[in-house]
Motif scaffolding. Structure first.
Motif, PDB file in Angstrom:
ATOM      1  N   SER A 157       0.856  -1.186   0.000  1.00 16.40           N
ATOM      2  CA  SER A 157       0.000   0.000   0.000  1.00 16.40           C
ATOM      3  C   SER A 157       0.897   1.243   0.000  1.00 16.40           C
ATOM      4  N   PRO A 158       0.849   2.049  -1.083  1.00 15.64           N
ATOM      5  CA  PRO A 158       0.067   1.877  -2.299  1.00 15.64           C
ATOM      6  C   PRO A 158       0.570   0.695  -3.127  1.00 15.64           C
ATOM      7  N   SER A 159      -0.243   0.261  -4.068  1.00 15.92           N
ATOM      8  CA  SER A 159       0.061  -0.937  -4.835  1.00 15.92           C
ATOM      9  C   SER A 159       0.873  -0.596  -6.086  1.00 15.92           C
ATOM     10  N   TYR A 160       1.841  -1.464  -6.401  1.00 14.92           N
ATOM     11  CA  TYR A 160       2.666  -1.310  -7.601  1.00 14.92           C
ATOM     12  C   TYR A 160       2.744  -2.650  -8.331  1.00 14.92           C
ATOM     13  N   THR A 161       3.113  -2.568  -9.599  1.00  8.92           N
ATOM     14  CA  THR A 161       3.222  -3.760 -10.428  1.00  8.92           C
ATOM     15  C   THR A 161       4.689  -4.139 -10.606  1.00  8.92           C
ATOM     16  N   PRO A 162       5.057  -5.406 -10.431  1.00 12.66           N
ATOM     17  CA  PRO A 162       6.441  -5.834 -10.649  1.00 12.66           C
ATOM     18  C   PRO A 162       6.877  -5.601 -12.092  1.00 12.66           C
ATOM     19  N   THR A 163       8.182  -5.456 -12.293  1.00 12.71           N
ATOM     20  CA  THR A 163       8.749  -5.245 -13.638  1.00 12.71           C
ATOM     21  C   THR A 163       9.809  -6.314 -13.883  1.00 12.71           C
ATOM     22  N   PRO A 164       9.420  -7.503 -14.331  1.00 13.30           N
ATOM     23  CA  PRO A 164      10.362  -8.624 -14.465  1.00 13.30           C
ATOM     24  C   PRO A 164      11.505  -8.386 -15.446  1.00 13.30           C
ATOM     25  N   SER A 165      11.359  -7.452 -16.363  1.00 12.27           N
ATOM     26  CA  SER A 165      12.397  -7.244 -17.370  1.00 12.27           C
ATOM     27  C   SER A 165      13.215  -5.980 -17.145  1.00 12.27           C
ATOM     28  N   SER A 166      13.023  -5.303 -16.027  1.00 12.03           N
ATOM     29  CA  SER A 166      13.785  -4.080 -15.766  1.00 12.03           C
ATOM     30  C   SER A 166      13.867  -3.818 -14.276  1.00 12.03           C
ATOM     31  N   GLY A 167      14.724  -2.860 -13.917  1.00 12.50           N
ATOM     32  CA  GLY A 167      14.842  -2.456 -12.529  1.00 12.50           C
ATOM     33  C   GLY A 167      15.921  -3.198 -11.773  1.00 12.50           C
ATOM     34  N   ALA A 168      15.916  -3.048 -10.456  1.00 10.07           N
ATOM     35  CA  ALA A 168      16.945  -3.657  -9.617  1.00 10.07           C
ATOM     36  C   ALA A 168      16.702  -5.139  -9.395  1.00 10.07           C
ATOM     37  N   ILE A 174       7.976  -8.932  -6.898  1.00  4.38           N
ATOM     38  CA  ILE A 174       8.335  -7.812  -6.029  1.00  4.38           C
ATOM     39  C   ILE A 174       8.610  -6.559  -6.863  1.00  4.38           C
ATOM     40  N   PRO A 175       7.789  -5.522  -6.757  1.00  5.76           N
ATOM     41  CA  PRO A 175       8.102  -4.259  -7.441  1.00  5.76           C
ATOM     42  C   PRO A 175       9.265  -3.548  -6.740  1.00  5.76           C
ATOM     43  N   ASP A 176      10.072  -2.818  -7.509  1.00  5.39           N
ATOM     44  CA  ASP A 176      11.218  -2.122  -6.925  1.00  5.39           C
ATOM     45  C   ASP A 176      10.799  -1.076  -5.893  1.00  5.39           C
ATOM     46  N   GLU A 177       9.560  -0.591  -5.983  1.00  2.62           N
ATOM     47  CA  GLU A 177       9.096   0.390  -5.000  1.00  2.62           C
ATOM     48  C   GLU A 177       9.048  -0.187  -3.593  1.00  2.62           C
ATOM     49  N   THR A 178       9.115  -1.516  -3.484  1.00  5.93           N
ATOM     50  CA  THR A 178       9.121  -2.173  -2.175  1.00  5.93           C
ATOM     51  C   THR A 178      10.444  -1.962  -1.450  1.00  5.93           C
ATOM     52  N   ILE A 179      11.514  -1.659  -2.194  1.00  2.00           N
ATOM     53  CA  ILE A 179      12.856  -1.495  -1.627  1.00  2.00           C
ATOM     54  C   ILE A 179      12.999  -0.084  -1.069  1.00  2.00           C
ATOM     55  N   PHE A 180      13.595   0.045   0.113  1.00  2.00           N
ATOM     56  CA  PHE A 180      13.736   1.361   0.762  1.00  2.00           C
ATOM     57  C   PHE A 180      14.467   2.326  -0.169  1.00  2.00           C
ATOM     58  N   ALA A 223       2.760 -16.458 -17.638  1.00  2.00           N
ATOM     59  CA  ALA A 223       2.316 -15.120 -18.034  1.00  2.00           C
ATOM     60  C   ALA A 223       3.105 -14.024 -17.326  1.00  2.00           C
ATOM     61  N   GLU A 224       3.768 -14.370 -16.220  1.00  3.11           N
ATOM     62  CA  GLU A 224       4.494 -13.368 -15.445  1.00  3.11           C
ATOM     63  C   GLU A 224       5.887 -13.098 -16.009  1.00  3.11           C
ATOM     64  N   GLY A 225       6.512 -14.101 -16.608  1.00  2.00           N
ATOM     65  CA  GLY A 225       7.884 -13.956 -17.091  1.00  2.00           C
ATOM     66  C   GLY A 225       8.643 -15.249 -16.903  1.00  2.00           C
ATOM     67  N   ASP A 226       9.971 -15.184 -16.921  1.00  2.00           N
ATOM     68  CA  ASP A 226      10.796 -16.384 -16.815  1.00  2.00           C
ATOM     69  C   ASP A 226      10.714 -16.985 -15.415  1.00  2.00           C
ATOM     70  N   SER A 227      10.130 -18.163 -15.329  1.00  2.00           N
ATOM     71  CA  SER A 227      10.023 -18.866 -14.043  1.00  2.00           C
ATOM     72  C   SER A 227      10.649 -20.244 -14.153  1.00  2.00           C
ATOM     73  N   SER A 228      11.660 -20.388 -15.013  1.00  2.00           N
ATOM     74  CA  SER A 228      12.261 -21.695 -15.272  1.00  2.00           C
ATOM     75  C   SER A 228      12.931 -22.292 -14.051  1.00  2.00           C
ATOM     76  N   ALA A 229      13.277 -21.443 -13.060  1.00  2.00           N
ATOM     77  CA  ALA A 229      13.932 -21.946 -11.848  1.00  2.00           C
ATOM     78  C   ALA A 229      12.939 -22.504 -10.839  1.00  2.00           C
ATOM     79  N   MET A 237      10.304 -18.208  -5.205  1.00  2.00           N
ATOM     80  CA  MET A 237      10.536 -16.778  -4.965  1.00  2.00           C
ATOM     81  C   MET A 237      11.831 -16.385  -5.662  1.00  2.00           C
ATOM     82  N   ASP A 238      11.909 -15.132  -6.110  1.00  2.00           N
ATOM     83  CA  ASP A 238      13.008 -14.781  -7.015  1.00  2.00           C
ATOM     84  C   ASP A 238      13.667 -13.441  -6.710  1.00  2.00           C
ATOM     85  N   ALA A 239      13.594 -12.971  -5.469  1.00  2.00           N
ATOM     86  CA  ALA A 239      14.122 -11.637  -5.195  1.00  2.00           C
ATOM     87  C   ALA A 239      14.697 -11.548  -3.783  1.00  2.00           C
ATOM     88  N   MET A 240      15.643 -10.629  -3.626  1.00  6.43           N
ATOM     89  CA  MET A 240      16.286 -10.387  -2.338  1.00  6.43           C
ATOM     90  C   MET A 240      15.282  -9.992  -1.262  1.00  6.43           C
TER      91      MET A 240
END
Length: 410
Positions: A157-168, A174-180, A223-229, A237-240
Motif C-alpha cells: 500500500s500503495p500498490s505497484y506492479t512488478p517489472t520482471p524485465s527491468s529495474g533492480a 516484487i516491485p522495486d518500489e518495495t525497496i527502501f 504469463a508473469e515472465g521467466d520462471s524456469s527456476a 521466490m526470485d528476489a532479495m
C-alpha cells in the motif's frame, strides 16, 4: 543490515573491476585495525539489540492487509529527537531493506550490571509504543519474521506492479518500489547480487501437503515472465526482498578484550540455531503454506550471489573457488583456541590472503577466518570510497565483512 556508507553507487561492471582493489586494501585495513586493538584491555561488557518491524496497513471493510510503504516518512518523524539531541534519546531508528520496514535500537548500549537485564523488555516496549504513536490509525507494527503475503498481487500500500524485465530486482513478484528508497545500498545490493550471480536468485520451499493440496503442486507463472527456476511441489521466490524483507532480532556485544570476544563468539555460536528454531514463525511464503517454518533458507538463498561455477554446476574458469554456501549462512569455523577442536568442516579460504595475514603476525585461527570471508567479492561500492587511508579507514574491510551475513559476526 550492515555498513551504510554514503555516496554514489558504482555500476556492477565498475564494482567488479575494483573487486581485487577492495580485497587488497580490506586486508591491509584489517591488519592495521587488529594491531591497533589487540592489546586493548578493560572494556566493560556492553550490548544492545536491533529489532526490525514491518508496517502493515489494514482495510477492515475489504478485509485486506498490506505492507505500508511509509517507512521513509515514519523514520523522518522518529529521528527528529535524535537530530535535536543525539546524546539524550532512549531509542535510535534506522532504515532497513524494505520501504515498509524500520529498525529500532536502544539509545545507548546496555551495561554489564545484572540490573540492566530488567530494562530490556521495558525499552523494547517503549520503542514499539514510540513507533506506533506515529503510525496511521489503520497501521500496526508487525514483528513476525515474514509477512505472509509478501510477493502476492497487490501486497503493498500503495500498490505497484512488478517489472520482471527491468529495474533492480527484475522480479516476477516484487516491485522495486518495495525497496527502501532513502539509501542507495539496498537497490545496489539487489542489482549487483543478481548480476554477479548471472541470473536471478532462486528460492524454492517445499509446499505443505494435506489431502486437499494438488499433487504435484505447480503454479502457472508463464504469463508473469521467466520462471524456469521454479520447482514442482515448491513455492518459488526470485528476489532479495523475500529474505532481507523479513523481521529479525540481532544482538551486538562488546567484550573486554579480543581474547574474550573470540570465546564469546564461540560460546554464542551453538545458540544461534537453537534460537532460530525457538523463534520459527514463517510457515507461509508468498501466500502459500510451506513445509518449513523458519526463514533461514529463504534469507540465505535471497542473497546467494555465487555463480554457476562457484556453486559447482560448471567447471571453474572465470572464478577462483567452489563455495559451498551462500554469503548468508552459518559460520564455518570457531575462533578461540578452546573451540579449535570443533573445526571439523572443510574451510574454503584464499591462501594468498591467509599467507599475508600470517606474515603480519595474525594467528592461524583468525587468519583463516578472515581469508574465508575474503573469498567473496564486494557487491556494493561507492565512488567516494574507492581510495582510502588504510591506516585509519576500514570501509574496504567492512565492505566484505558486512556482506558476509553469518549466524555470528566477529
Amino acid at each position: 543490515m550492515g555498513l551504510l556508507s554514503e555516496g554514489s553507487p558504482l555500476s556492477w561492471e565498475k564494482t567488479k573491476e575494483l573487486a581485487d582493489h577492495v580485497r587488497k586494501h580490506g586486508v591491509l585495513q584489517f591488519i592495521n585495525l587488529y594491531h591497533r586493538l589487540k592489546n586493548r584491555e578493560g572494556d566493560v561488557l556492553k550490548w544492545g539489540d536491533e529489532v526490525e518491524y514491518i508496517i502493515v496497513s489494514f482495510d477492515h471493510e475489504k478485509k485486506v492487509a498490506q505492507v505500508s510503504l511509509r517507512a521513509p516518512e515514519v523514520l523522518t518523524i522518529l529521528q527528529e529527537k535524535e537530530l535535536k539531541d543525539p546524546n539524550n534519546v532512549k531509542s535510535l531508528w534506522r532504515p532497513e531493506y524494505g520501504a515498509y520496514m524500520i529498525e529500532g535500537t536502544p539509545g545507548k548500549p546496555y551495561g554489564s550490571l545484572l540490573a540492566h537485564f530488567n530494562i530490556v523488555e521495558a525499552n523494547m516496549r517503549m520503542r514499539r509504543e514510540e513507533a506506533t504513536h506515529v503510525l496511521h490509525d489503520n497501521e500496526v507494527l508487525f514483528s513476525l519474521t515474514a509477512f505472509p503475503r509478501l510477493g502476492c498481487p497487490n501486497f503493498t500500500s500503495p500498490s505497484y506492479t512488478p517489472t520482471p524485465s527491468s529495474g533492480a530486482a527484475c522480479s516476477l513478484f516484487i516491485p522495486d518500489e518495495t525497496i527502501f528508497p532513502g539509501h542507495p545500498r539496498f537497490k545496489t545490493l539487489t542489482r549487483n547480487i543478481r548480476m554477479r550471480r548471472g541470473e536471478k536468485v532462486a528460492i524454492n520451499l517445499p509446499v505443505y501437503k494435506d489431502k486437499n493440496t494438488q499433487s504435484p503442486f505447480k503454479e502457472d507463472l508463464s504469463a508473469e515472465g521467466d520462471s524456469s527456476a521454479a520447482l514442482p511441489d515448491h513455492v518459488y521466490m526470485d528476489a532479495m526482498a523475500f529474505g532481507m524483507g523479513c523481521c529479525c532480532l540481532q544482538l551486538t556485544f562488546q567484550a573486554c578484550n579480543i581474547r574474550e570476544a573470540r570465546i564469546l563468539y564461540d560460546q554464542l555460536t551453538p545458540l544461534c540455531p537453537i534460537m532460530l528454531a525457538l523463534t520459527a514463525a514463517s510457515p507461509v511464503q508468498r501466500g502459500v503454506l510451506t513445509d518449513v517454518d523458519c526463514r533461514w533458507t529463504v534469507i540465505s538463498c535471497s542473497v546467494d550471489c555465487r555463480t554457476r561455477e562457484e556453486r559447482g554446476l560448471q567447471p571453474l574458469k572465470h572464478n577462483k573457488f567452489r563455495i559451498p554456501k551462500s554469503r548468508y549462512d552459518s559460520i564455518d569455523s570457531y575462533l578461540s583456541p578452546q573451540g579449535e577442536k570443533f573445526n571439523d568442516v572443510p574451510l574454503v579460504y584464499d591462501q594468498a590472503v591467509y599467507d599475508q595475514l600470517r606474515s603480519a603476525d595474525i594467528d592461524h585461527l583468525l587468519a583463516q577466518h578472515v581469508a574465508h570471508l575474503f573469498v567473496r567479492d564486494s557487491v556494493s561500492l561507492f565512488s567516494e570510497k574507492i581510495n582510502q587511508d588504510d591506516e585509519n579507514d576500514t570501509d574496504h574491510f567492512e565492505n566484505i565483512q558486512s556482506t558476509n551475513w553469518q549466524t555470528m559476526r566477529f
